[in-house]
Design an enzyme around this catalytic site. Structure first.
Site, mmCIF file in Angstrom:
data_model
loop_
_atom_site.group_PDB
_atom_site.id
_atom_site.type_symbol
_atom_site.label_atom_id
_atom_site.label_comp_id
_atom_site.label_asym_id
_atom_site.label_seq_id
_atom_site.Cartn_x
_atom_site.Cartn_y
_atom_site.Cartn_z
ATOM 1 C CB THR A 7 -0.913 0.010 1.253
ATOM 2 O OG1 THR A 7 -1.839 -1.047 1.107
ATOM 3 C CG2 THR A 7 -1.661 1.314 1.400
ATOM 4 C CB SER A 49 2.542 -7.913 1.019
ATOM 5 O OG SER A 49 1.450 -7.866 1.886
HETATM 6 N N1 ASP Z 1 -2.743 -5.293 0.288
HETATM 7 C C1 ASP Z 1 -1.660 -4.443 0.756
HETATM 8 C C2 ASP Z 1 -0.390 -5.268 0.811
HETATM 9 O O1 ASP Z 1 -0.235 -6.038 1.725
HETATM 10 C C3 ASP Z 1 -1.995 -3.900 2.096
HETATM 11 C C4 ASP Z 1 -0.944 -2.981 2.700
HETATM 12 O O2 ASP Z 1 0.177 -2.851 2.285
HETATM 13 O O3 ASP Z 1 -1.314 -2.350 3.704
HETATM 14 O O4 ASP Z 1 0.430 -5.137 -0.056
#
Ligand code: ASP
Length: 335
Positions: A7, A49
């Site tokens: 994110t 991730s």
């Molecule tokens: N979906 C994102 C990830 O884990 C969530 C984040 O980074 O907060 O890459």
């Protein structure tokens, strides 16, 4: 600083948030930090991730090994969803570190008006510059958490991570590190590992579960982690089939690990009859106060070292890799 996406580096796209920002863009608002340190950026990957795998963990560990002599500290920008798994995996793959490896990310993208990205990255770099900082850590929302002890506990809020069954290593407040615990200085040099065994399955129990899944799971995987209820036990609905399957294997042949769905305070299968009956039937490992993320990564590392003797697997599983030897710092403040 190694970037992997998440994110923190995401931008809005037609299909939802997706990583797209470069490391230098993330550092744009942190010019003042460049007076205290020289930051080199390595773009490792640019993924959500959710898409991290054990292969990425090996790649990150390999890059740490390759660059270990060149830098005083390492910051890894990472998505929050699987950050706790990566932190645990790196804690096992890169041991006895005399330098810090700090993972961070954010709940809101760096480009948003209201975001935790700048603060988290600034704090992570600050912890990576701190003298007492050693080993793999997560820095998030002002908390410093040991790499083997972190868990994501909130989906949206800035205080997304908690340290589980272990004290915080410290805090970062207004750019100052308040350190409670640090790893004792490493006597020998760092030890890097280059293999993991991914044939590990997590079986989450549900009340009244049908046992039909057990046979293929034990056949296909080298290790089955059973995430049981409370302090731990095997319910009657699967017990007969569970013990029948186990009787087909030797302990070193299939590794069974009992853990719990409860976040805090850990497991102890010795307490109830539903747990103790497992002890009477098969030699297994128990998570006790470890997080699921740490258990998962640790057994992948142990089996990746090629050990197949149960005694040795057991010894390594119960040996503390982080904070086996530590110094209390009593809230020492470093500017
Ligand atoms: N979906 C994102 C990830 O884990 C969530 C984040 O980074 O907060 O890459």
């Amino acid at each position: 600083m190694m970037t992997t996406g998440g994110t923190i580096a995401s931008r809005p796209t037609e299909h939802g948030l997706a990583p797209g920002m470069q490391g230098e863009e993330l550092l744009a608002g942190l010019e003042d930090l460049k007076k205290s340190c020289e930051i080199k950026v390595l773009e490792v990957c640019s993924i959500d991730s959710t898409n991290m795998t054990w292969k990425h963990w090996l790649r990150l560990a390999g890059l740490l090994q390759e660059n270990y002599g060149r830098y005083d500290g390492f910051v890894i920008c990472h998505g929050t969803d699987t950050m706790a798994y990566t932190a645990a995996a790196l804690s096992y793959l890169a041991q006895n570190l005399g330098k810090p490896v700090v993972l961070t990310g954010s709940q809101q993208p760096a480009g948003r008006r209201i975001t935790d990205a700048g603060r988290n990255l600034r704090d992570a770099i600050t912890v990576a510059m701190e003298d007492a900082s050693r080993g793999v850590q997560i820095v998030f929302n002002g908390q410093i958490i040991a790499g083997t002890r972190a868990k994501k506990v909130k989906s949206f809020s800035f205080d997304a991570f908690k340290s589980i069954n272990f004290p915080l290593l410290g805090l970062v407040q207004n750019g100052r590190v308040i350190r409670y615990l640090c790893e004792a200085p490493a006597e020998n040099g760092p030890v890097f590992y280059t293999d993991l065994n991914p044939r590990v399955f997590l079986l989450k129990l549900t009340p009244g579960m049908d046992p039909c899944i057990l046979e293929p799971v034990f056949r296909m995987f080298d290790c089955v982690i059973v995430e049981s209820f409370g302090v731990g036990g095997i319910p009657d609905s699967i017990a007969e089939e569970f013990f029948r399957i186990l009787s087909c294997y030797q302990p070193g042949e299939k590794i069974l690990i009992m853990t719990t769905q409860v976040t805090y305070e850990g497991s102890n299968v010795d307490i109830y009859e539903v747990g103790r009956r497992v002890k009477e039937k098969y030699r297994f490992l128990e998570a006790y106060d470890m997080t699921l993320e740490a258990v998962f990564a640790k057994i992948m590392w142990i089996l990746g070292t090629g050990h197949s003797e149960f005694d040795e697997i057991e010894r390594l599983f119960y040996k503390r890799v982080q904070f086996d030897n530590y110094a209390p710092m009593g809230g020492k403040v470093s500017e």
